[in-house]
Scaffold this motif. Structure first.
Motif, PDB file in Angstrom:
ATOM      1  N   ILE A 205       0.843  -1.206   0.000  1.00 21.29           N
ATOM      2  CA  ILE A 205       0.000   0.000   0.000  1.00 21.29           C
ATOM      3  C   ILE A 205       0.872   1.247   0.000  1.00 21.29           C
ATOM      4  O   ILE A 205       1.899   1.298   0.676  1.00 21.29           O
ATOM      5  CB  ILE A 205      -0.978  -0.001   1.190  1.00 21.29           C
ATOM      6  N   ALA A 206       0.471   2.239  -0.785  1.00 21.93           N
ATOM      7  CA  ALA A 206       1.207   3.501  -0.836  1.00 21.93           C
ATOM      8  C   ALA A 206       0.221   4.631  -1.109  1.00 21.93           C
ATOM      9  O   ALA A 206      -0.838   4.406  -1.701  1.00 21.93           O
ATOM     10  CB  ALA A 206       2.261   3.460  -1.934  1.00 21.93           C
ATOM     11  N   ASP A 207       0.569   5.827  -0.649  1.00 17.65           N
ATOM     12  CA  ASP A 207      -0.273   6.976  -0.936  1.00 17.65           C
ATOM     13  C   ASP A 207       0.126   7.564  -2.281  1.00 17.65           C
ATOM     14  O   ASP A 207       1.276   7.486  -2.704  1.00 17.65           O
ATOM     15  CB  ASP A 207      -0.127   8.031   0.160  1.00 17.65           C
ATOM     16  N   ALA A 208      -0.865   8.156  -2.945  1.00 17.25           N
ATOM     17  CA  ALA A 208      -0.623   8.823  -4.223  1.00 17.25           C
ATOM     18  C   ALA A 208      -1.313  10.175  -4.161  1.00 17.25           C
ATOM     19  O   ALA A 208      -2.211  10.386  -3.346  1.00 17.25           O
ATOM     20  CB  ALA A 208      -1.170   7.976  -5.366  1.00 17.25           C
TER      21      ALA A 208
ATOM     22  N   THR B 198       6.338   5.933  -7.209  1.00 15.20           N
ATOM     23  CA  THR B 198       7.628   6.545  -7.533  1.00 15.20           C
ATOM     24  C   THR B 198       7.701   7.960  -6.949  1.00 15.20           C
ATOM     25  O   THR B 198       6.670   8.598  -6.726  1.00 15.20           O
ATOM     26  CB  THR B 198       7.832   6.609  -9.058  1.00 15.20           C
ATOM     27  N   PRO B 199       8.922   8.449  -6.703  1.00 17.69           N
ATOM     28  CA  PRO B 199       9.072   9.785  -6.129  1.00 17.69           C
ATOM     29  C   PRO B 199       8.313  10.817  -6.974  1.00 17.69           C
ATOM     30  O   PRO B 199       8.422  10.805  -8.195  1.00 17.69           O
ATOM     31  CB  PRO B 199      10.585  10.032  -6.196  1.00 17.69           C
ATOM     32  N   GLY B 200       7.545  11.657  -6.309  1.00 17.29           N
ATOM     33  CA  GLY B 200       6.729  12.617  -7.035  1.00 17.29           C
ATOM     34  C   GLY B 200       5.318  12.116  -7.265  1.00 17.29           C
ATOM     35  O   GLY B 200       4.398  12.903  -7.446  1.00 17.29           O
TER      36      GLY B 200
ATOM     37  N   ALA C 125       7.155  14.395   4.497  1.00 17.99           N
ATOM     38  CA  ALA C 125       7.045  15.327   3.372  1.00 17.99           C
ATOM     39  C   ALA C 125       7.159  14.644   2.015  1.00 17.99           C
ATOM     40  O   ALA C 125       7.232  15.322   0.996  1.00 17.99           O
ATOM     41  CB  ALA C 125       8.130  16.403   3.514  1.00 17.99           C
ATOM     42  N   SER C 126       7.188  13.317   1.991  1.00 21.22           N
ATOM     43  CA  SER C 126       7.411  12.619   0.722  1.00 21.22           C
ATOM     44  C   SER C 126       6.197  11.783   0.322  1.00 21.22           C
ATOM     45  O   SER C 126       5.748  10.942   1.100  1.00 21.22           O
ATOM     46  CB  SER C 126       8.612  11.681   0.826  1.00 21.22           C
ATOM     47  N   THR C 127       5.691  11.986  -0.876  1.00 20.48           N
ATOM     48  CA  THR C 127       4.653  11.118  -1.425  1.00 20.48           C
ATOM     49  C   THR C 127       5.183   9.706  -1.534  1.00 20.48           C
ATOM     50  O   THR C 127       6.324   9.497  -1.920  1.00 20.48           O
ATOM     51  CB  THR C 127       4.244  11.608  -2.827  1.00 20.48           C
ATOM     52  N   GLY C 128       4.350   8.739  -1.155  1.00 21.14           N
ATOM     53  CA  GLY C 128       4.757   7.346  -1.287  1.00 21.14           C
ATOM     54  C   GLY C 128       5.478   6.795  -0.072  1.00 21.14           C
ATOM     55  O   GLY C 128       5.862   5.642  -0.038  1.00 21.14           O
ATOM     56  N   PHE C 129       5.662   7.618   0.958  1.00 19.72           N
ATOM     57  CA  PHE C 129       6.305   7.173   2.188  1.00 19.72           C
ATOM     58  C   PHE C 129       5.407   7.345   3.399  1.00 19.72           C
ATOM     59  O   PHE C 129       5.835   7.219   4.503  1.00 19.72           O
ATOM     60  CB  PHE C 129       7.622   7.921   2.414  1.00 19.72           C
TER      61      PHE C 129
END
Lengths: 107, 392
Positions: free
Chosen positions: B156-159, B203-205, B388-392
């Motif tokens: 699972i990851a946020d987008a 992915t980052p971003g 502060a990072s998407t996906g983390f």
């Protein structure tokens, strides 16, 4: 063939008693089961990506089949063979241990 | 008790108070180490590289993970036993805790910071919680096939757009849940993506979600800018029919290295990392490594990728230089290296060695150890910069 050889091996083992490995190796094996088997089966053996290995989950399963799964893995699933890390006798002991409930490393 | 020891005792009490609720401090250099053998976490800070204290009572922390509130004040710790704990990083205490399922694998926080999503094995699915109160907002059962079975949820990851993306292990599906209205999340499903997705990441971003497949060679990519395009197979058959080596620990994809236009992935069942062009998603090269890679993480700055390995070759970390595609350094941080976490600017990396009960901080320029911190069976290390990072 493997099954037949294993069955033969079982016959040659004295009774159903599986010898406990000596102290340091015993702790090493318990740590390996808890931590490395635990990567998939959970540290408390309640299951994860792999199925639970708690006594209740193993009660109705044939110990010899379980021992062979540990040694040879299970094709078509992520379960790898652990033959390089357990002797045949140690695998049997680990199954006994799991069927009773995995103890801590030190008594 | 004599005067000196009284003074020392008073000083110790004063200092303990300071660490927990004393002088004002920011949270940007804080983090936590999961002590999976003890059901607790050790709070750390990366400026002086020290342990600040511990927080107990977090349950079964095998395969535990954490995300952070957007202000870096609170950690949300996901335990194997389904425990979701909200930890106050400054007071060093459990603010709230719920047992939300029987068997859990990890979670994510929405882009607006209001919703926590937890991925569960048992009962299979995703649950959404209010980040402020941990009140349950929605249940998303991972039913598949004829609807009678529920799949384990992984990766699972946020987008962006308050979406959560995750994979269904048995079902072979990827789902996107839009939690903009968190009590009534909208689902988008991608069926038949391939056999046994075992983890996934954004992915980052936040442009792509990528899942790794265990049941076959290859990865699956969803372009989150254009989900109508469906899920696309990439790097299919990278093993080219070779017999796979046994995998004694599943690779982890969150933190997979993407540096510039090159992504570095751990291969499954082979002792290689794959280098991939992120414009075309085709293989550029493969680098032979020490064992089955678990994490391949880009050092901020992007030139180097650090790799750790599965049992039984898990006492080594290798550092790969991307331009030359070679291993330039090999470290031995201890027995059973489980995780590596970089400070956000990449000048230090924290590495956990489970069987040595040790966390070592390395200077990434000189590779010199800067600090060693004791922890009981340490596994994951999570710094507040993840907030502060998407996906983390």
């Amino acid at each position: 063939m493997i099954r037949r050889l294993a069955a033969l091996g079982l016959v040659l083992l004295p009774g159903a008693v599986v010898a406990e490995p000596p102290g340091e190796r015993r702790d090493e094996l318990i740590n390996l089961v808890r931590q490395d088997c635990g990567s998939c089966h959970g540290l408390t053996m309640k299951g994860g990506l792999g199925p639970p290995l708690l006594p209740a989950a193993l009660a109705d399963k044939d110990p010899e089949s379980l021992r062979l799964v540990v040694l040879n893995g299970r094709r078509g699933t992520p379960m790898p063979p652990w033959r390089d890390f357990f002797t045949e006798a140690e695998a049997g002991w680990v199954i006994e241990l799991l069927r009773e409930g995995l103890p801590d490393e030190r008594r | 008790m004599n005067d000196v020891s009284l003074i020392l005792a008073a000083a110790a009490m004063f200092m303990a108070g300071c660490a927990a609720n004393g002088a004002l401090r920011g949270t940007g250099d804080l983090g936590l180490v999961i002590e999976r053998g003890a059901g607790r976490i050790t709070l750390i800070e990366t400026s002086g590289r020290s342990a600040l204290g511990t927080v107990e009572g977090l349950g079964d922390l095998s395969h535990a993970a954490a995300v952070y509130s957007r202000d870096g004040r609170y950690a949300f710790v996901f335990g194997r036993d389904g425990g979701l704990s909200k930890v106050d990083m400054l007071r060093m205490s459990v603010d709230k805790r719920v047992l939300q399922a029987g068997n859990s694998i990890g979670g994510a926080i929405s882009s607006d910071g209001r919703v926590i999503a937890v991925a569960n094995y048992e009962p299979g699915g995703v649950q959404l919680f209010d980040a402020a109160t941990l009140e349950r907002l929605a249940d998303i059962p991972s039913t598949y096939g004829d609807g009678s079975r529920r799949s384990k949820v992984v990766g699972i990851a946020d987008a962006p757009g308050n979406r959560f993306v995750f994979s269904l292990f048995e079902a072979g599906e990827i789902w996107i849940a839009d939690a903009s209205e968190p009590r009534t999340p909208k689902l988008e499903r991608f069926p038949a993506i391939g056999r046994e997705p075992y983890d996934g990441f954004v992915t980052p971003g936040g442009r792509y979600y990528i899942a790794g497949l265990f049941g076959e060679d290859g990865l699956v990519l969803v372009d989150l800018w254009n989900t109508v395009g469906g899920a696309k197979r990439i790097l299919g058959g990278y093993g080219r029919g070779e017999e796979k080596l046994p995998v004694y620990k599943m690779p982890h994809l969150r933190g997979w290295a993407i540096a510039g236009d090159v992504a570095v992935f751990p291969a499954i069942g082979r002792h290689e990392v794959l280098m991939v062009n992120t414009a075309t998603w085709t293989e550029i090269a493969r680098v032979p490594v020490h064992g089955q890679p678990v994490f391949a993480i880009a050092q901020p700055g992007g030139r180097r990728v650090w790799v750790n390995f599965a049992f039984p070759k898990n006492d080594v970390v290798q550092v790969i230089d991307l331009p030359s595609r070679t291993v330039v350094r090999e470290l031995r941080p201890g027995k059973a290296v489980l995780h590596m976490e970089f400070t956000p600017r990449g000048e230090q990396v924290w590495i956990s060695a489970r069987d040595d009960d040790l966390v070592t901080v390395y200077d990434t320029a000189s590779f010199a150890p800067l600090a060693r911190i004791a922890a009981l069976k340490p596994s994951g290390i999570f710094l507040t910069s993840r907030a502060a990072s998407t996906g983390f």
